[in-house]
Design an enzyme around this catalytic site. Structure first.
Site, mmCIF file in Angstrom:
data_model
loop_
_atom_site.group_PDB
_atom_site.id
_atom_site.type_symbol
_atom_site.label_atom_id
_atom_site.label_comp_id
_atom_site.label_asym_id
_atom_site.label_seq_id
_atom_site.Cartn_x
_atom_site.Cartn_y
_atom_site.Cartn_z
ATOM 1 N N GLY A 127 -3.125 12.426 4.266
ATOM 2 C CA GLY A 127 -2.048 11.755 4.993
ATOM 3 C C GLY A 127 -1.458 10.562 4.286
ATOM 4 O O GLY A 127 -1.144 9.546 4.916
ATOM 5 N N THR A 128 -1.297 10.669 2.960
ATOM 6 C CA THR A 128 -0.686 9.549 2.243
ATOM 7 C C THR A 128 0.339 10.081 1.246
ATOM 8 O O THR A 128 0.132 11.092 0.596
ATOM 9 C CB THR A 128 -1.739 8.670 1.535
ATOM 10 O OG1 THR A 128 -1.077 7.604 0.837
ATOM 11 C CG2 THR A 128 -2.625 9.453 0.603
ATOM 12 N N TYR A 175 4.076 -7.433 13.379
ATOM 13 C CA TYR A 175 2.661 -7.070 13.530
ATOM 14 C C TYR A 175 2.195 -7.167 14.982
ATOM 15 O O TYR A 175 1.358 -6.366 15.429
ATOM 16 C CB TYR A 175 1.788 -7.913 12.574
ATOM 17 C CG TYR A 175 2.000 -7.481 11.147
ATOM 18 C CD1 TYR A 175 2.861 -8.167 10.296
ATOM 19 C CD2 TYR A 175 1.412 -6.314 10.679
ATOM 20 C CE1 TYR A 175 3.108 -7.728 9.014
ATOM 21 C CE2 TYR A 175 1.653 -5.858 9.390
ATOM 22 C CZ TYR A 175 2.513 -6.559 8.567
ATOM 23 O OH TYR A 175 2.773 -6.102 7.306
ATOM 24 N N ALA A 235 -2.679 17.010 9.862
ATOM 25 C CA ALA A 235 -4.048 16.515 9.692
ATOM 26 C C ALA A 235 -4.981 17.041 10.782
ATOM 27 O O ALA A 235 -6.135 17.389 10.512
ATOM 28 C CB ALA A 235 -4.052 14.981 9.705
ATOM 29 N N HIS A 263 -6.273 -2.306 2.839
ATOM 30 C CA HIS A 263 -5.037 -3.061 3.088
ATOM 31 C C HIS A 263 -5.158 -3.968 4.294
ATOM 32 O O HIS A 263 -4.149 -4.416 4.838
ATOM 33 C CB HIS A 263 -3.853 -2.105 3.276
ATOM 34 C CG HIS A 263 -3.454 -1.397 2.006
ATOM 35 N ND1 HIS A 263 -2.668 -0.270 2.001
ATOM 36 C CD2 HIS A 263 -3.763 -1.642 0.710
ATOM 37 C CE1 HIS A 263 -2.485 0.131 0.753
ATOM 38 N NE2 HIS A 263 -3.148 -0.669 -0.060
#
Ligand code: BV8
Length: 239
Positions: A180-181, A60, A223, A113
């Protein structure tokens, strides 16, 4: 093809990693994707964090650093324009943990999320802004204890955020769009099946997703091309 939308309609939009791809952020399941270097269960689960917190923090920290090098793209800006100019409400629900929607100007936004630029204290539970690396001895700004911060990210097996608010919006929206998923991750991938009968549903994606068949309309393309065109279509009253 969906029909015209009543002007005071609620529009709910779900975005995923594909909306940030053209900003330079890697998606998850592409050949060169984020998971390509790691197994999901090694970096995006609570068990992974207990097993190897340094690996997870490094995963991360690298993404947090990279976020500072990129900027919103035309798709982010088009969605912010829709929120500004649409006569009804626009709710943007993103699976993404980047801040590109905010930086483009979107405000009515839910990060289901979590957020890369926030940390969560394992001791006092406080969530705080965090833009640099989380280190082993990083101190919680709220309770000052060291070594107790985790990324404010929803990992696999953890409950996504604001699901009640999202479910309520899905039940009353006139338009639901997924952008976009890949439709791999639940419960987000199931949102299209939670809308009321008659709701206009549209998927804008580079490729077919796992749930394309559930949408009334699918627009395949990048996109930065498809989203501004779709927003323009929504904002241009039929003559
Ligand atoms: C939970 C944070 C309990 C980490 C992430 C059924 C019901 C409920 C749960 C499950 C279920 N079945 C399985 C589960 C468990 C699990 C799950 O879904 N597993 C999958 C792998 C099968 N779900 C969970 O654990 C969730 N929690 O279930 O809690 C519960 C139970 C019931 C009801 C409620 C709760 C928690 C999931 C959250 C995990 N955390 N992110 C991090 O970011 O590091 S998920 C992660 O994947 C990201 O958030 C990402 O957003 C998300 C989905 O991926 P996508 O965004 O779709 O990205 P991907 O790469 O897959 O696809 C990109 C797409 O873009 C592609 O289609 C591509 O074609 C397209 N694209 C690429 N370039 C472009 C483009 N499109 C347009 N233009 C371009 N230029």
């Amino acid at each position: 093809m969906n029909s015209p939308v009543e002007p005071d309609a609620l529009i709910v939009i779900l975005t995923g990693a594909g909306v940030s791809a053209e900003s330079g952020l890697r998606t998850f399941r592409a050949a060169d994707g984020l998971w390509e270097d790691h197994r999901i269960e090694d970096v995006a689960t609570p068990e992974a964090f207990v097993r190897d917190s340094r690996l997870v923090q490094r995963f991360y920290n690298e993404r947090r650093r990279q976020l500072r090098q990129v900027a919103p793209n035309a798709a982010h800006h088009a969605l912010a324009r829709l929120e500004r100019e649409w006569s009804g409400e626009v709710l943007l629900v993103t699976q993404n943990v980047d801040d590109l929607h905010e930086r483009a100007g979107s405000q009515n936004l839910i990060h289901m999320h979590g957020e890369l630029l926030k940390a969560r204290c394992l001791r006092c539970g406080q969530i705080c802004a965090w833009e640099t690396d989380i280190l082993e001895d990083s101190q919680c700004p709220s309770c000052s204890r060291p070594s107790c911060l985790r990324p404010h990210i929803v990992w696999f097996g953890e409950m996504p955020l604001k699901l009640n608010r999202i479910s309520a919006a899905l039940a009353r929206c006139s338009v639901f769009a997924a952008i976009g998923t890949s439709g791999n991750v639940y419960p987000a991938a199931g949102f299209v099946s939670m809308v009321a009968p008659g709701t206009q549903t549209i998927e804008l994606n580079l490729d077919a997703s796992m749930v394309s068949s559930a949408f009334r309309e699918c627009i395949q393309g990048r996109a930065t091309d498809a989203v501004p065109a779709w927003v323009e279509r929504l904002l241009t009253p039929l003559g």
